[in-house]
Design a protein around this motif. Structure first.
Motif, PDB file in Angstrom:
ATOM      1  N   ALA A   1      37.317  29.227  42.972  1.00 53.54           N
ATOM      2  CA  ALA A   1      36.868  29.889  41.751  1.00 53.54           C
ATOM      3  C   ALA A   1      37.996  30.715  41.129  1.00 53.54           C
ATOM      4  CB  ALA A   1      35.663  30.770  42.034  1.00 53.54           C
ATOM      5  N   SER A   2      38.827  31.341  41.954  1.00 50.38           N
ATOM      6  CA  SER A   2      39.920  32.151  41.412  1.00 50.38           C
ATOM      7  C   SER A   2      40.962  31.284  40.726  1.00 50.38           C
ATOM      8  CB  SER A   2      40.561  32.970  42.539  1.00 50.38           C
ATOM      9  OG  SER A   2      41.169  32.116  43.502  1.00 50.38           O
ATOM     10  N   ILE A   3      41.195  30.069  41.233  1.00 55.57           N
ATOM     11  CA  ILE A   3      42.130  29.161  40.559  1.00 55.57           C
ATOM     12  C   ILE A   3      41.616  28.819  39.163  1.00 55.57           C
ATOM     13  CG2 ILE A   3      43.120  26.849  40.637  1.00 55.57           C
ATOM     14  CD1 ILE A   3      43.138  27.071  43.681  1.00 55.57           C
ATOM     15  N   THR A   4      40.321  28.540  39.084  1.00 58.01           N
ATOM     16  CA  THR A   4      39.727  28.249  37.783  1.00 58.01           C
ATOM     17  C   THR A   4      39.801  29.460  36.867  1.00 58.01           C
ATOM     18  OG1 THR A   4      38.225  26.662  38.816  1.00 58.01           O
ATOM     19  CG2 THR A   4      37.626  27.481  36.629  1.00 58.01           C
ATOM     20  N   ALA A   5      39.499  30.655  37.417  1.00 58.51           N
ATOM     21  CA  ALA A   5      39.512  31.868  36.599  1.00 58.51           C
ATOM     22  C   ALA A   5      40.915  32.150  36.064  1.00 58.51           C
ATOM     23  CB  ALA A   5      38.997  33.042  37.420  1.00 58.51           C
ATOM     24  N   ARG A   6      41.929  31.974  36.876  1.00 52.72           N
ATOM     25  CA  ARG A   6      43.302  32.217  36.409  1.00 52.72           C
ATOM     26  C   ARG A   6      43.716  31.192  35.362  1.00 52.72           C
ATOM     27  NH1 ARG A   6      43.984  33.418  42.072  1.00 52.72           N
ATOM     28  NH2 ARG A   6      44.343  35.646  42.363  1.00 52.72           N
ATOM     29  N   TYR A   7      43.249  29.970  35.517  1.00 50.46           N
ATOM     30  CA  TYR A   7      43.559  28.956  34.506  1.00 50.46           C
ATOM     31  C   TYR A   7      42.911  29.320  33.171  1.00 50.46           C
ATOM     32  CZ  TYR A   7      43.531  24.471  32.084  1.00 50.46           C
ATOM     33  OH  TYR A   7      43.686  23.482  31.157  1.00 50.46           O
ATOM     34  N   VAL A   8      41.679  29.817  33.226  1.00 54.21           N
ATOM     35  CA  VAL A   8      40.999  30.228  31.995  1.00 54.21           C
ATOM     36  C   VAL A   8      41.719  31.412  31.355  1.00 54.21           C
ATOM     37  CG1 VAL A   8      38.848  31.163  31.061  1.00 54.21           C
ATOM     38  CG2 VAL A   8      38.785  29.307  32.736  1.00 54.21           C
TER      39      VAL A   8
ATOM     40  N   ALA B   1      35.120  37.957  31.446  1.00 58.09           N
ATOM     41  CA  ALA B   1      34.259  37.514  32.534  1.00 58.09           C
ATOM     42  C   ALA B   1      35.074  36.993  33.715  1.00 58.09           C
ATOM     43  CB  ALA B   1      33.294  36.443  32.035  1.00 58.09           C
ATOM     44  N   MET B   2      36.135  36.246  33.424  1.00 59.52           N
ATOM     45  CA  MET B   2      36.967  35.714  34.494  1.00 59.52           C
ATOM     46  C   MET B   2      37.709  36.832  35.229  1.00 59.52           C
ATOM     47  SD  MET B   2      36.437  32.458  34.634  1.00 59.52           S
ATOM     48  CE  MET B   2      34.728  32.936  34.260  1.00 59.52           C
ATOM     49  N   GLN B   3      38.182  37.825  34.508  1.00 61.58           N
ATOM     50  CA  GLN B   3      38.864  38.948  35.150  1.00 61.58           C
ATOM     51  C   GLN B   3      37.899  39.735  36.022  1.00 61.58           C
ATOM     52  OE1 GLN B   3      42.140  39.477  35.006  1.00 61.58           O
ATOM     53  NE2 GLN B   3      41.919  41.179  36.439  1.00 61.58           N
ATOM     54  N   ALA B   4      36.672  39.903  35.548  1.00 59.35           N
ATOM     55  CA  ALA B   4      35.661  40.592  36.361  1.00 59.35           C
ATOM     56  C   ALA B   4      35.342  39.803  37.620  1.00 59.35           C
ATOM     57  CB  ALA B   4      34.398  40.819  35.530  1.00 59.35           C
ATOM     58  N   LEU B   5      35.305  38.465  37.509  1.00 58.89           N
ATOM     59  CA  LEU B   5      35.038  37.648  38.699  1.00 58.89           C
ATOM     60  C   LEU B   5      36.143  37.813  39.730  1.00 58.89           C
ATOM     61  CD1 LEU B   5      33.659  34.071  38.808  1.00 58.89           C
ATOM     62  CD2 LEU B   5      35.794  34.551  40.004  1.00 58.89           C
TER      63      LEU B   5
ATOM     64  N   ALA C   1      44.784  32.056  31.466  1.00 55.21           N
ATOM     65  CA  ALA C   1      46.074  31.638  30.914  1.00 55.21           C
ATOM     66  C   ALA C   1      45.937  30.755  29.684  1.00 55.21           C
ATOM     67  CB  ALA C   1      46.884  30.914  31.980  1.00 55.21           C
ATOM     68  N   THR C   2      44.802  30.082  29.534  1.00 53.73           N
ATOM     69  CA  THR C   2      44.684  29.092  28.453  1.00 53.73           C
ATOM     70  C   THR C   2      43.623  29.422  27.423  1.00 53.73           C
ATOM     71  OG1 THR C   2      43.138  27.773  29.795  1.00 53.73           O
ATOM     72  CG2 THR C   2      45.502  27.262  29.984  1.00 53.73           C
ATOM     73  N   SER C   3      42.623  30.189  27.794  1.00 57.25           N
ATOM     74  CA  SER C   3      41.510  30.423  26.873  1.00 57.25           C
ATOM     75  C   SER C   3      41.874  31.478  25.832  1.00 57.25           C
ATOM     76  CB  SER C   3      40.266  30.866  27.653  1.00 57.25           C
ATOM     77  OG  SER C   3      39.206  31.168  26.767  1.00 57.25           O
ATOM     78  N   GLU C   4      41.300  31.333  24.657  1.00 55.84           N
ATOM     79  CA  GLU C   4      41.469  32.310  23.583  1.00 55.84           C
ATOM     80  C   GLU C   4      40.190  33.098  23.335  1.00 55.84           C
ATOM     81  OE1 GLU C   4      42.804  30.248  20.165  1.00 55.84           O
ATOM     82  OE2 GLU C   4      44.739  29.643  21.038  1.00 55.84           O
ATOM     83  N   ASP C   5      39.148  32.792  24.114  1.00 57.24           N
ATOM     84  CA  ASP C   5      37.867  33.492  23.993  1.00 57.24           C
ATOM     85  C   ASP C   5      37.962  34.810  24.769  1.00 57.24           C
ATOM     86  OD1 ASP C   5      35.269  34.431  23.986  1.00 57.24           O
ATOM     87  OD2 ASP C   5      34.385  32.440  24.238  1.00 57.24           O
ATOM     88  N   TYR C   6      37.843  35.938  24.068  1.00 58.08           N
ATOM     89  CA  TYR C   6      38.006  37.253  24.710  1.00 58.08           C
ATOM     90  C   TYR C   6      36.911  37.503  25.742  1.00 58.08           C
ATOM     91  CZ  TYR C   6      38.153  42.313  25.281  1.00 58.08           C
ATOM     92  OH  TYR C   6      38.191  43.570  25.818  1.00 58.08           O
TER      93      TYR C   6
END
Length: 837
Positions: free
Chosen positions: A622-629, A641-645, A631-636
């Motif tokens: 899950a952390s790999i996915t969160a870090r990818y989001v 949410a990913m940082q909180a996870l 690095a690539t997502s523009e949705d604040y």
């Protein structure tokens, strides 16, 4: 003191609790009444404890509290209490009223139920229960007269019977770690035997007691002397001694007598004739009935008279000795099949058993199936020599009998063992078993399910079993919606059988990588690949459904669910590439794992280290996915949410580890698993030992100071987790905690072949990751000065941990540069997180 209606209402209040933990907490309030209470409280009767112990949902906290309360209510001022310092015992002041007299029958029933729960959740506590028995079973009952009347003689006979029964109960293996917790049971047995010898005249050890001691010795690892004798055995059969060097000629037959065999020889010296059980035990101990050598095999055999711990507890008219004389003709042949090295040797014993018209039983087929399965595994696996572990030669190459591994037959024609017929394959042996009208059941069925190579193979074993059609209907994943009595049907299954079936379903839920990489058209519902995917998803869903309906108070089924979520080839939602597939499934699996933990917390069922390893792997994905989001997502909002996870998951895992290894002293009667799960951050730092004022009323210096002593491989995995995220302060705290509880950790490490080597690997990982900040600054060509605050903190932290490890001589000193280089090269070559697991 008499009892009144108020006492009756209080007992009803305790026993009507929904969970054992709640009942234990209510009981604690009765044993410790408020100071302002207006009436004098009478002691709690024993039947209240017995009713609580009759429940199945007793966890570690509840068991610890019950043991402490039993010591209080049995009422003496002789309850031992831990005092800071090594091997120091003190007498706590008596604060409770003396209890009503308790009979031996009630006391032994109390001990039986305490030991049953100790085997499930806290094997180390069997020492405390044994101390409880020898303390209160002897009160005013030891006769010091050389001659005694008939009444005293009957009491002595009764005590002798019960003491031997306690020895037998202590020989029963624990549910999850039967071999790693063996030293606790051996220590408890020695305590009981010493107390038997303290009587005047001494209590007699009967056949049941001798068998109990022999069972514990049979389950032990080989000593250095026994390992040397095993290496001298020839590859021919029987494996007679073969001199390797000139000095080996001075080694005689007496040198090959193992501890288990010696205990059986003492039993014969005491006047007990050998029966089939004793012959079987001697065969596993290294010598057959004709005095020819066999392979000393680590095993746990249980005579039928001991299969039910409550056997004849309150029915002294039934003779335990008479029951022990019941013969099992097949048990000797079962031992002969097990006490072999190769599949050829085992098959010769099995075929000889058939030729002699010995009744074929599921147990005999179970033994030969084990040899066939593990022989196939030996042929399939790729042996890897991991230099980073720096294992000793005897650890890299376990001797025959140390485990379930099957050795390869000798390549020499002079020593090779030849069979009259071709050894059948797994499928051929299964057909042969059906021709003999043998239905797999019990442990045999659990073995077939646990080692089923394919989905069809497991279903075949289940259909051929002796289970009822209704139970089969519930267990099969393709059946219709279960009937209303599905819970009762599931509860009729033993925990270990349900665990084997859940493991089979979870393995069936894995999708082969070849199917994952197929084009979408090739995976249509009507295609073979699509059907295989459908069966896999259906099997895994059924595993979750069975666990949620049964809600077992037994960790292995839950651990299989965690393990299935930790894999990337389960709960498949196919994307174009493997990478996209990982990203799509990681977050849902993490949230589902959290829901599983919520279910366990609601039952007051603690997670163990097997579940912790799987949960960490789920978080890693899950952390790999969160870090990818990130690095690539523009949705604040998505990035928040990913940082909180990431932050919440890291805190959650550290809190769970602290809860797993919390000191026994920190378990207070006011604490509960519920409160810990509501506030994970409130769990105490494992690096900080509890103060003396926090110690409970009962603690023995002979038991570990930790609720769960982790294996060194688990410590290594957690050290990598802290180093890779990174969390250097927590890594330093972990090193401090290891140094504080090194005695318990090293004692646990000695129980496994690679435990001490993995402990060095863990310390090497600690040094490697603590030096990482310094290495990063050097790589960036930064000037290291005392004014560099981050660098100064890293150097001080490293120096503090180094002094701590070097001060503790038992840990072997600070890891060397060579160990660090070897560790780094091995980690880069394997690319794994849990190196050595």
């Amino acid at each position: 003191m008499g009892y009144g209606l108020q006492d009756l209402a209080a007992w009803h209040w305790v026993l009507s609790a929904n969970t054992a933990m709640e009942a234990t907490r209510r009981l604690a309030t009765l044993i410790k009444p408020p100071v302002s209470a207006s009436r004098d409280f009478a002691p709690i009767p024993v039947f209240v404890f017995l009713r609580i112990l009759h429940r199945a949902d007793i966890g570690l906290w509840a068991l610890h509290s019950l043991i402490r309360q039993v010591w209080r209510i049995l009422g003496s001022c002789h309850q031992p209490q831990m005092v800071p310092g090594p091997n120091v015992m003190s007498q706590s002041p008596c604060t409770e009223k003396s209890p009503a007299s308790i009979g031996l029958d009630e006391l032994v029933l109390l001990v039986i139920r305490l030991l049953r729960h100790a085997r499930k959740v806290w094997p180390a506590s069997c020492i405390v229960v044994a101390q409880l028995w020898i303390t209160y079973a002897n009160a005013d009952r030891t006769s010091k007269r050389p001659k005694y009347d008939a009444a005293t003689r009957r009491t002595s006979l009764k005590l002798s019977f019960y003491y031997n029964r306690v020895l037998s109960l202590l020989a029963l293996p624990s549910n999850q770690t039967p071999y790693r917790s063996l030293h606790h049971r051996q220590h408890a047995q020695f305590m009981v035997i010493r107390q038997m010898n303290a009587f005047s005249p001494p209590l007699i050890i009967n056949r049941e007691g001798y068998r109990a001691v022999a069972r514990v010795q049979l389950a032990h690892r080989k000593t250095g002397r026994e390992r040397r004798w095993a290496k001298l055995k020839a590859m021919s059969w029987p494996p007679w001694k073969e001199d390797k060097l000139g000095v080996d000629a001075s080694i005689g037959i007496e040198y090959g007598i193992s501890r288990a065999f010696d205990s059986l020889r003492q039993m014969a010296d005491a006047g007990y004739r050998s029966l089939e059980w004793e012959h079987a035990a001697r065969t596993l101990a290294g010598w057959d009935t004709d005095h020819s050598p066999t392979i000393q095999t680590r095993s746990a055999i249980i005579p039928r008279s001991d299969s039910d711990p409550s056997y004849s507890v309150c029915k002294l008219a039934l003779s335990a000795e008479a029951d022990a004389l019941k013969t099992d003709p097949e048990i000797l042949w079962l031992a002969r099949i097990k006490a072999t090295r190769t599949l050829q040797e085992a098959w010769i014993c099995f075929s000889t058993c058939r030729d002699r018209k010995v009744g074929m039983t599921p147990q005999l087929y179970h033994a030969i199936f084990e040899k066939i399965v593990y022989d196939e595994r030996r042929n399939q696996r790729n042996l890897r020599h991991d230099e980073a572990l720096a294992l000793r030669a005897e650890d890299r190459n376990p001797l025959p009998g140390d485990g379930r591994e099957v050795a390869e037959s000798s390549s020499s024609h002079n020593q090779a063992v030849f069979t009259r017929e071709r050894i059948p394959t797994y499928d051929q042996l299964f057909d042969q078993m059906a021709d003999d009208h043998i239905q797999p059941s019990g442990r045999f069925l659990a073995f077939l399910l646990a080692h089923a190579r394919t989905y069809k193979e497991g279903v075949r074993a289940l259909q051929a079993s002796g289970l009822s059609d209704a139970v089969k209907h519930v267990l099969m994943p393709w059946t219709e919606e279960p009937t209303t009595d599905v819970v009762s049907l599931l509860e009729s299954l033993p925990d270990w059988l349900l665990t084997a079936h859940i493991g089979f379903l979870c393995r069936s839920g894995q999708i082969p990588n070849a199917i994952l990489t197929m084009p979408h058209d090739a995976r249509s519902p009507d295609s073979p690949a699509g059907k295989e995917m459908y069966h896999a998803v259906l099997a895994l869903r059924h595993a979750f459904k069975l666990v949620f309906r049964r809600m077992p108070f037994y960790r292995p089924p839950w651990n299989f669910l965690f393990r299935s979520l930790a894999r990337l080839d389960t709960l498949v939602v196919i994307k174009k590439t493997r990478t996209e597939y990982r990203r799509a499934r990681a977050l849902p699996k993490y949230h589902r794992a959290r829901r599983l933990l919520e279910y366990m917390d609601s039952m007051a069922l603690d997670m163990d280290f097997a579940g912790f390893r799987s949960f960490y792997t789920i978080y890693k994905h899950a952390s790999i996915t969160a870090r990818y989001v990130l690095a690539t997502s523009e949705d604040y909002e998505e990035k928040v949410a990913m940082q909180a996870l990431l932050e919440e998951g890291l805190t959650f895992i550290k809190a769970r580890f602290s809860q797993l290894v919390r000191p026994v002293d920190s378990i207070d009667s006011t604490d509960s698993i519920d409160s810990m799960s509501r506030d994970q951050t409130a769990v105490s730092d494992p690096s900080q030992p509890a103060t003396a004022s926090e110690a409970p009323a009962l603690q023995l210096h002979t038991i570990p100071r930790l609720t769960n002593v982790p294996h060194s491989a688990d410590l290594h995995a957690y050290a990598r987790f802290l180093g890779q995220h990174p969390s250097y302060d927590d890594l330093a705290n972990l090193a401090h905690w290891i140094s504080t509880y090194s005695d318990d950790i090293l004692e646990e490490a000695k129980q496994s072949a690679n435990g001490l080597a993995m402990m060095r690997t863990c310390l090497t990982a600690v040094r490697t990751f603590l030096e990482q900040p310094l290495a990063e600054q050097i790589d960036h060509e930064e000037v290291v000065t005392s004014q560099s605050s981050p660098n100064k903190d890293a150097m001080e932290r490293l120096e503090r941990v180094r002094n701590m490890i070097e001060w503790n001589e038992d840990l072997g000193g600070w890891p060397t540069e060579e160990e660090v280089e070897q560790y780094l090269s091995t980690g880069q070559r394997e690319g794994r997180l849990f190196a050595g697991l």
